[in-house]
Design a protein around this motif. Structure first.
Motif, PDB file in Angstrom:
ATOM      1  N   ARG A  37       0.851  -1.198   0.000  1.00  0.00           N
ATOM      2  CA  ARG A  37       0.000   0.000   0.000  1.00  0.00           C
ATOM      3  C   ARG A  37       0.885   1.245   0.000  1.00  0.00           C
ATOM      4  NH1 ARG A  37      -5.370   1.031   1.628  1.00  0.00           N
ATOM      5  NH2 ARG A  37      -5.568  -1.017   2.613  1.00  0.00           N
ATOM      6  N   GLU A  39      -0.639   4.514  -0.854  1.00  0.00           N
ATOM      7  CA  GLU A  39      -1.580   5.517  -0.355  1.00  0.00           C
ATOM      8  C   GLU A  39      -2.862   4.795  -0.024  1.00  0.00           C
ATOM      9  OE1 GLU A  39      -1.640   8.576   0.511  1.00  0.00           O
ATOM     10  OE2 GLU A  39       0.362   9.264  -0.092  1.00  0.00           O
ATOM     11  N   ASP A  41      -5.722   4.392  -1.543  1.00  0.00           N
ATOM     12  CA  ASP A  41      -6.255   3.575  -2.634  1.00  0.00           C
ATOM     13  C   ASP A  41      -5.236   3.407  -3.761  1.00  0.00           C
ATOM     14  OD1 ASP A  41      -8.718   3.139  -1.401  1.00  0.00           O
ATOM     15  OD2 ASP A  41      -9.569   4.987  -2.195  1.00  0.00           O
ATOM     16  N   LEU A  42      -3.970   3.350  -3.414  1.00  0.00           N
ATOM     17  CA  LEU A  42      -2.903   3.150  -4.389  1.00  0.00           C
ATOM     18  C   LEU A  42      -1.987   2.037  -3.899  1.00  0.00           C
ATOM     19  CD1 LEU A  42      -1.623   4.217  -7.048  1.00  0.00           C
ATOM     20  CD2 LEU A  42      -0.194   5.712  -5.624  1.00  0.00           C
ATOM     21  N   ARG A  44       1.060  -1.208  -4.994  1.00  0.00           N
ATOM     22  CA  ARG A  44       2.096  -1.662  -5.922  1.00  0.00           C
ATOM     23  C   ARG A  44       2.204  -3.178  -5.850  1.00  0.00           C
ATOM     24  NH1 ARG A  44       7.298   1.651  -5.604  1.00  0.00           N
ATOM     25  NH2 ARG A  44       7.316   0.900  -3.451  1.00  0.00           N
ATOM     26  N   LEU A  97       1.396  -0.489 -10.742  1.00  0.00           N
ATOM     27  CA  LEU A  97       0.647   0.340  -9.799  1.00  0.00           C
ATOM     28  C   LEU A  97      -0.844   0.107 -10.012  1.00  0.00           C
ATOM     29  CD1 LEU A  97       2.545   3.756  -9.935  1.00  0.00           C
ATOM     30  CD2 LEU A  97       2.741   1.967  -8.211  1.00  0.00           C
ATOM     31  N   TYR A  98      -1.579  -0.065  -8.906  1.00  0.00           N
ATOM     32  CA  TYR A  98      -3.027  -0.271  -8.960  1.00  0.00           C
ATOM     33  C   TYR A  98      -3.710   0.908  -8.287  1.00  0.00           C
ATOM     34  CZ  TYR A  98      -1.810  -5.026 -10.307  1.00  0.00           C
ATOM     35  OH  TYR A  98      -1.297  -6.117 -10.957  1.00  0.00           O
ATOM     36  N   GLU A  99      -4.460   1.651  -9.091  1.00  0.00           N
ATOM     37  CA  GLU A  99      -5.161   2.841  -8.614  1.00  0.00           C
ATOM     38  C   GLU A  99      -6.649   2.512  -8.508  1.00  0.00           C
ATOM     39  OE1 GLU A  99      -4.249   7.205  -9.912  1.00  0.00           O
ATOM     40  OE2 GLU A  99      -5.796   6.409 -11.247  1.00  0.00           O
ATOM     41  N   GLU A 101     -10.592   3.476  -7.655  1.00  0.00           N
ATOM     42  CA  GLU A 101     -11.586   4.544  -7.554  1.00  0.00           C
ATOM     43  C   GLU A 101     -12.827   3.991  -6.883  1.00  0.00           C
ATOM     44  OE1 GLU A 101     -14.685   6.863 -10.479  1.00  0.00           O
ATOM     45  OE2 GLU A 101     -12.656   6.492 -11.227  1.00  0.00           O
ATOM     46  N   VAL A 114     -10.667  -0.159 -10.952  1.00  0.00           N
ATOM     47  CA  VAL A 114      -9.223  -0.295 -10.750  1.00  0.00           C
ATOM     48  C   VAL A 114      -8.509  -0.088 -12.080  1.00  0.00           C
ATOM     49  CG1 VAL A 114      -7.352  -1.766  -9.915  1.00  0.00           C
ATOM     50  CG2 VAL A 114      -9.636  -1.970  -8.913  1.00  0.00           C
ATOM     51  N   LYS A 115      -7.424   0.679 -12.013  1.00  0.00           N
ATOM     52  CA  LYS A 115      -6.585   0.897 -13.186  1.00  0.00           C
ATOM     53  C   LYS A 115      -5.175   0.445 -12.854  1.00  0.00           C
ATOM     54  CE  LYS A 115      -6.214   5.183 -14.409  1.00  0.00           C
ATOM     55  NZ  LYS A 115      -6.553   6.483 -14.999  1.00  0.00           N
TER      56      LYS A 115
END
Length: 256
Positions: A37, A39, A41-42, A44, A97-99, A101, A114-115
């Motif tokens: 983790r 952040e 909602d971010l 790796r 990286l997994y972002e 929303e 997820v992006k």
């Protein structure tokens, strides 16, 4: 997502304090599906296996993206649908990286987008829908195909050995089968209607398999193509995956 054990048991198995021997669920959670983790909602993710194509394995990306989405909902919510799109080839030399929303959080349903990003560009996007566990009287099933039990079938490894013993096997098929045989796959596969590589006649475009994990995975979930039944005939999983098949065109030769 795995449910916690009671923490006080000394045995191995569901509900005990430690996972049973060969617990694939524990291995997945602590390795392939373990995200860092960065952040709220971010996240790796790193790579644990790269196929011969030297591109990222799509199943790993899907699994890690789903874990990232699940970390943005409550533990009481379970995923019930997942829609995925692979938009670029993944680079195995750098992490992903997994972002996440938080698209919507409702009373019983939540949606997370997820992006997956590499080199500043998305390589994969997905939407996952989660639902609070609720009982329902509504049930529906597809009929399980009539197939022989797995005890009567050869494993994929046994079929490959059988093919390799044929002296008439073309060298390109031999190399391909040797490559498959060398891979360490944690799943037992028994084809019900294995394709006949020596048959030049059109065959039915459908394959049936018995599959079983070579270890304990818990959680009663699987990721497969098509429909997966329990051996007692109850439909356990349905899913669909869209891929691209490019057929190599054979150049026409002049008869002159």
């Amino acid at each position: 997502m795995a449910a916690p054990g009671n923490g006080g048991g000394t045995g191995a198995g569901p509900g005990s304090g430690r996972p049973p021997p060969g617990d694939l669920r524990s291995v997945l959670i602590t390795s392939v599906l373990n995200l860092e983790r960065l952040e709220l909602d971010l996240f790796r993710g790193r790579h644990h296996w790269v196929p011969a194509t030297q591109r990222l394995f799509g199943g790993q990306i899907v699994g890690q993206a789903l874990v990232a989405a699940a970390r943005a909902v409550s533990r009481d919510e379970q995923v019930h649908s997942l829609h995925c799109y692979f938009v670029r080839a993944g680079d195995p030399k750098v992490p992903v990286l997994y972002e996440v929303e938080r698209t919507r959080t409702g009373k019983s349903f939540s949606v997370r987008s997820v992006k997956a990003i590499q080199h500043g560009k998305p390589i994969f996007t997905c939407q996952a829908s989660f639902q609070l566990s609720q009982g329902s009287p509504v049930q529906h099933q597809f009929t399980m195909p009539a197939v022989p039990p797995p005890e009567e079938l050869l494993t994929q490894e046994e079929l490959i050995k059988k093919f390799l013993q044929n002296p008439n096997l073309a060298e390109r098929y031999r190399k391909h089968l040797n490559k498959i045989q060398a891979e360490d796959v944690p799943i037992d596969i028994k084809p019900v209607n294995p394709p006949d590589i020596f048959c030049s006649e059109p065959q039915e475009p459908k394959q049936l398999f018995w599959v079983r994990a070579r270890g304990y995975i818990g959680g009663c979930r699987g990721l497969v193509q098509g429909r997966l039944w329990r051996r007692d005939g109850v439909l356990a999983v349905t899913c669909a995956q869209e891929g691209v098949i490019r057929v190599e065109q054979t150049p026409t030769q002049s008869k002159l």
